[in-house]
Every structure is written in structure tokens, then in C-alpha cells.
Write an enzyme that holds these catalytic residues in place. Structure first.
Site, short mmCIF file in Angstrom:
data_model
loop_
_atom_site.label_atom_id
_atom_site.label_comp_id
_atom_site.label_asym_id
_atom_site.label_seq_id
_atom_site.Cartn_x
_atom_site.Cartn_y
_atom_site.Cartn_z
CB CYS A 58 43.08 44.98 40.78
SG CYS A 58 42.89 46.70 40.27
CD GLU A 65 46.35 48.35 33.43
OE1 GLU A 65 46.81 48.06 34.55
OE2 GLU A 65 46.85 49.23 32.71
CE LYS A 88 33.68 38.96 27.55
NZ LYS A 88 32.81 38.96 28.73
CD GLU A 133 43.83 39.16 42.24
OE1 GLU A 133 43.60 38.42 41.26
OE2 GLU A 133 43.82 40.40 42.17
P1 NAD Z 1 38.58 37.25 34.38
O1 NAD Z 1 39.94 37.22 33.81
O2 NAD Z 1 37.94 35.97 34.74
O3 NAD Z 1 37.57 37.97 33.37
C1 NAD Z 1 37.78 39.27 32.89
C2 NAD Z 1 37.08 39.43 31.56
O4 NAD Z 1 37.70 38.57 30.62
C3 NAD Z 1 35.61 39.05 31.57
O5 NAD Z 1 34.89 39.91 30.73
C4 NAD Z 1 35.63 37.64 31.00
O6 NAD Z 1 34.41 37.26 30.39
C5 NAD Z 1 36.73 37.77 29.97
N1 NAD Z 1 37.37 36.52 29.58
C6 NAD Z 1 37.51 35.37 30.29
N2 NAD Z 1 38.14 34.43 29.56
C7 NAD Z 1 38.42 34.99 28.34
C8 NAD Z 1 39.05 34.54 27.16
N3 NAD Z 1 39.54 33.30 27.06
N4 NAD Z 1 39.18 35.39 26.11
C9 NAD Z 1 38.71 36.64 26.19
N5 NAD Z 1 38.07 37.13 27.28
C10 NAD Z 1 37.94 36.32 28.35
O7 NAD Z 1 38.65 38.24 35.62
P2 NAD Z 1 37.47 38.58 36.62
O8 NAD Z 1 37.32 37.41 37.54
O9 NAD Z 1 36.30 39.11 35.88
O10 NAD Z 1 38.08 39.84 37.42
C11 NAD Z 1 38.89 39.71 38.53
C12 NAD Z 1 40.35 39.86 38.17
O11 NAD Z 1 40.56 41.11 37.52
C13 NAD Z 1 41.25 39.88 39.39
O12 NAD Z 1 42.41 39.13 39.12
C14 NAD Z 1 41.61 41.35 39.54
O13 NAD Z 1 42.80 41.62 40.21
C15 NAD Z 1 41.67 41.77 38.12
N6 NAD Z 1 41.54 43.22 38.00
C16 NAD Z 1 42.63 43.96 37.63
C17 NAD Z 1 42.53 45.35 37.55
C18 NAD Z 1 43.70 46.19 37.14
O14 NAD Z 1 43.47 47.33 36.75
N7 NAD Z 1 44.92 45.72 37.21
C19 NAD Z 1 41.32 45.98 37.84
C20 NAD Z 1 40.24 45.19 38.22
C21 NAD Z 1 40.35 43.80 38.28
#
Ligand code: NAD
Length: 490
Positions: free
Chosen positions: A290, A256, A181, A394
């Protein structure tokens, strides 16, 4: 292949289940962040669509897992070739969907997506298992590794195809089938890749992609009893929901998460290289990586010189239309995210911080077509206390804060003074000092005198609130397989 960047009418995506495109009854609007308009409609999938995708993945598992690693590698290599052959279409589409520059998508996102498949196709062929003897008991012990089954993969919006393929590639190379997803805000390149899956000969059901929101489609996937493993990249807050949701099933989780990454710059650093790299590490991809640097600690004796030169370099980091090759940054992902990032700059000002360049200081000159896009210039702030939310949370945008330190101990304590522990950079020409710092800094990755130089063989991931588990060559293989110890008595 349709090129979404050239289509004027609204693009409507479909789920990819059992090797076929399946329309969804309801949709979510998806915006082109550089113009602030809806241009695409993404399936608003729920439990029913996830159920169908998991069923297809379960059905495909026996056949796919029974193939030899070489046979699976051939399919992955074919996918890599197809992505390489279509790099321009994918780069244009990623840029339009995410807001990043076409240049960044063309040189980073799409080549790396292709490489993810190529890397894991090869890497999987080179793992060996353990064996030990207990001659006194007439026993030989050895380990075997088996694919786990249906893997649930959830990815964020900042590096859409790059991070999705970073999960799909090791999962299927190891013999699992997947239900993925992508973020509802950036689904287009994943949908385009489904066509390549068909062309590459990925058997139906091996890769299923269900589009939709986190609380609906994501939650249904995490809570599905037939998905024993979830690999998630996204925010720490979402990871907490996922951990709770999957706890009753004791699922295997790889998380991650976010970062608040420090750069620690000592007086003996090569400042030319350091400033060039730290501008890049702070602002690349609009600061929406990130691993981006968001706290810069500089040794007191060079603080003023560093700040002056760093601000001058940041002012040269250009923000504007993503299609213009002269720009370093494009638009932020959404109006809400832009407002959130701006609110941190406002908070910094209200706390007495100095905004040296960027938001509220420098004017962006955008083409008329981009006037309603979500743009923000590279912003440098100083004079903020370490306990401020600006220094603790962040921000995930083109904002970085600079602050002085006086000793190695103070640098370590400031660097470690947040709940995150993803990445850090250390700048010094003293080899002893960089080794000491690397040991003391609480981060999954420490880059010294460089940033974001990766060898995919080595572990990637964070400590503290930045994650659980590691991904990368051997670590991904371990995560996407279950190990068994076998003892044979003779
Ligand atoms: P997010 O947590 O809002 O969403 C990430 C994914 O999770 C999306 O596909 C979203 O639809 C899904 N999601 C949201 N709520 C959910 C739930 N309750 N159950 C299952 N899935 C759910 O994050 P974002 O805003 O899309 O991305 C930004 C964040 O990602 C930042 O905090 C960034 O640091 C982090 N990030 C981390 C890495 C890493 O490798 N450590 C890499 C890239 C981004």
C-alpha cells in the site's frame, strides 16, 4: 509442521476455532500465482462458522483479559520465538501462496510477523494513563483502559502474515480475544500459525481464525452483534461496505486502506540514493504494498537526467521465479489482478503516454514451469496527464509514472491531487524545504530521503480515502482498549 511448499497433493485448510482445527464442508480454490495452478483449498466459511468462532472468543475473554499484561506478554514472546524458529518454512509457504520472492518473505514478511508479537508484548507493558487534580473541588480524575471484548480482524493478500499479526498481536496483548479472517487468496501461513498458537500455549478461543471470502465470512464477522470492534486493512471500496455494515451497531473501526503515493524529487536531491530507493519503493513486492510509490514528480531542471537514470535502474529490477534468489520480484497475486494492472498500461498508451520499460517493451525469460504464472516486469510510464485514471487510481502493481514540476507549490498541488493520502516521499537536501513539504503534503506518513523506515511506536495510517484511525504502539493500544474517566471525591 507440514511444509506446504513441498506438498504436491492439494493442501486442504481447516478453520481454527476454540483452539481446535475444525473442517469446513465447502472450500474455495487457492492458486500458486507463480505457476497459475490450484494447489490449496481454503474453507468457504459463512455465518455458522463465524458464530462458532465468536462464541469461542466470548468464552475465552474473561480468563484472558484477567491475566496480567506480563503473563500475556510471555505467550506473545513465545509465539515470536516459534515464528523465528520456523522462518524458512513460513517464508517458502508465503512465497508459494502469494507469488512474492522467497527472499522477500524470508527477510521482510516473516521476521516482521515475529517482531509484531515481540514488539506488542513489550510495548503493552509501558503505557501509562492520565491523572489530573481538581483540588478546589476535592476531586482526583484518572483514566483506566479496558479491553473491548471480541475483536474482528480482516486482512488483505499482499503481506498476509505480516498484516494479520500486526492486528492479532496488539489485540490480544491488550486482553481482547479475536476472530480473524485472512484474505481467501492467501490463507496458508495464517493456518500454519494456528499450530504455533497451540505450541505457544495461547488458551483455546483467544485467537480464532475463520477462512473464507469477504462477502460471506467477512460480512458475517463485521455484522456480528457481539464483535464491537473491527480492524480492517484492504481496499477503500471494501472499507465503504464495512462502514455501512457496522453502522447500525456503532462499532469501533480502524480502516487501513489504499494509496496513490507520490515521490517528490527536488533538483538538490542525492540522486544516487534517491534513484536506488525510488526503484525499490515503486516495485518492491511486485508493487503490491500500500506504501509503494506510483507517482514520481521530478523538478524540471533534473527531469531528463532522472528519467534516463531511473529507467536504466528499473530495467535492472529482475522479475521471475520466486524461488530464484537473483530475482527482485515474483508473480502478481492472480490472473485477474495481472489483467487489471496490464489494463492500466494499455490505458496509458491509449492516452499518448510513453512506456519506457517493462510491460510490452521488455520480454521476461521465465522457466518453463512458470510459463503460466502471473508475471509482469517493472514498468515506467511518462507523459500522462494528472487527471488520467492512471494517475488517480491505485494500480497496486509494478507500474510507476514520472512527471515534471516547476515549483514547490506545484509539487504540493500535484502530490495532493488525488483522493488518497497514505504515504509520500520527499527528496531534497534542504532541511527547511523537507519540513515545509512534510507539513503541506496530505499523507499519514512522509518519508524524506528514505522510504519505509518504520518505528512501530509511531502512528501508521492514512488520511482522506486512505483510512480512518492509526495503528502502532500507543495508537493500537488506544484502539484495542476502551478508555474510562474515573473521578474520586475525597
Ligand atoms: P480487499 O478489500 O479486496 O480485501 C481485504 C480483505 O477484506 C480480505 O480479507 C477480503 O476477503 C475482505 N473483504 C472483502 N469484502 C468484504 C466485505 N464485504 N466484508 C468484510 N470483508 C470483506 O483488499 P485486497 O485486494 O485484499 O488488498 C489490497 C488492498 O489493500 C489495496 O487497496 C491496498 O492498498 C490495501 N492495503 C492497505 C494497507 C494499509 O495499511 N493501508 C496495507 C496493505 C494493503
Amino acid at each position: 509442521m507440514p511444509n506446504p511448499s513441498e506438498q504436491s497433493s492439494c493442501l486442504v485448510l481447516e478453520n481454527f476455532i476454540g483452539g481446535k482445527f475444525v473442517p469446513c464442508r465447502t472450500h474455495i480454490d487457492s492458486y500458486d500465482p507463480s505457476v497459475g495452478e490450484v494447489y490449496c483449498r481454503v474453507p468457504d466459511s459463512g455465518a455458522q462458522e463465524v458464530e462458532a468462532a465468536v462464541a469461542a472468543a466470548k468464552e475465552a475473554f474473561p480468563g484472558w483479559s484477567a491475566r496480567s499484561p506480563e503473563q500475556r506478554a510471555q505467550v506473545l514472546n513465545k509465539l515470536a520465538d516459534l515464528l523465528d524458529a520456523n522462518v524458512e518454512e513460513f517464508a517458502q509457504a508465503e512465497s508459494r501462496d502469494q507469488g512474492k520472492t522467497v527472499t522477500f518473505a524470508r527477510t521482510v514478511d516473516i521476521p516482521r510477523s515475529a517482531y509484531n508479537f515481540r514488539f506488542f508484548a513489550s510495548s503493552l507493558l509501558h503505557h501509562t494513563n492520565d491523572c489530573s487534580q481538581s483540588d478546589h473541588m476535592g476531586c482526583l480524575h484518572y483514566t483506566i483502559r479496558c479491553p473491548v471484548g471480541v475483536a474482528g480482524l480482516i486482512s488483505p493478500w499482499n503481506l498476509p502474515l505480516y498484516l494479520l499479526t500486526w492486528k492479532i498481536a496488539p489485540a490480544i496483548a491488550a486482553g481482547n480475544t479475536v476472530v480473524a479472517k485472512p484474505s481467501e487468496m492467501t490463507s496458508v501461513t495464517a493456518w500454519m500459525m494456528c499450530k504455533l498458537m497451540q505450541q505457544a500455549g495461547v488458551p483455546p478461543g483467544v485467537v480464532n481464525i475463520v477462512f473464507g471470502t469477504g462477502p460471506k465470512a467477512g460480512d458475517a464477522l463485521v455484522g456480528h452483534p457481539d464483535v464491537p470492534l473491527v480492524s480492517f486493512t484492504g481496499s477503500t471500496a471494501t472499507a465503504q461496505c464495512i462502514t455501512e455494515r457496522s453502522a447500525p451497531y456503532c462499532k469501533k473501526l480502524s480502516l487501513e486502506l489504499g494509496g496513490k503515493n507520490p515521490a517528490i524529487i527536488f533538483a538538490d536531491a542525492d540522486l544516487d540514493r534517491c534513484i536506488e530507493t525510488t526503484v525499490r519503493s515503486s516495485f518492491s513486492n511486485q508493487g503490491e504494498i500500500c506504501l509503494c510509490t506510483s507517482r514520481i514528480y521530478v523538478e524540471g531542471s533534473i527531469y531528463s537526467e532522472f528519467l534516463e537514470r531511473f529507467v536504466a535502474a528499473a530495467k535492472k529490477w529482475k522479475t521471475g521465479a520466486p524461488s530464484d534468489p537473483g530475482n527482485d520480484n515474483g508473480a502478481l497475486i492472480s490472473k485477474e489482478h495481472l489483467e487489471k494492472v496490464r489494463s492500466f498500461v494499455a490505458l496509458a498508451k491509449s492516452e499518448g503516454g510513453t512506456v519506457h520499460c517493462g510491460e510490452g517493451v521488455d520480454q521476461l525469460h521465465l522457466p518453463e514451469r512458470n510459463a503460466k504464472g502471473y508475471f509482469m516486469p517493472a514498468t515506467v510510464i511518462s507523459g500522462i496527464s494528472d487527471s488520467s485514471r492512471v494517475m488517480q487510481e491505485e494500480i497496486f502493481g509494478p507500474v510507476t509514472c514520472v512527471s515534471p514540476f516547476d515549483s514547490e507549490e506545484e509539487a504540493v498541488s500535484k502530490g495532493n491531487g488525488v483522493r488518497y493520502g497514505l504515504a509520500a516521499t520527499v527528496w531534497s537536501q534542504d532541511v527547511g524545504k523537507v519540513h515545509r513539504m512534510a507539513r503541506k503534503i496530505q499523507a499519514g506518513m512522509v518519508w524524506t530521503n528514505c522510504w519505509l523506515v518504520r518505528d512501530l511506536n509511531l502512528p501508521f495510517g492514512g488520511m482522506k480515502n486512505s483510512g480512518v484511525g492509526r495503528e502502532g504502539g500507543k495508537d493500537s493500544y488506544h484502539f484495542f482498549t476502551e478508555v474510562k474517566t474515573v473521578t474520586v471525591k475525597h
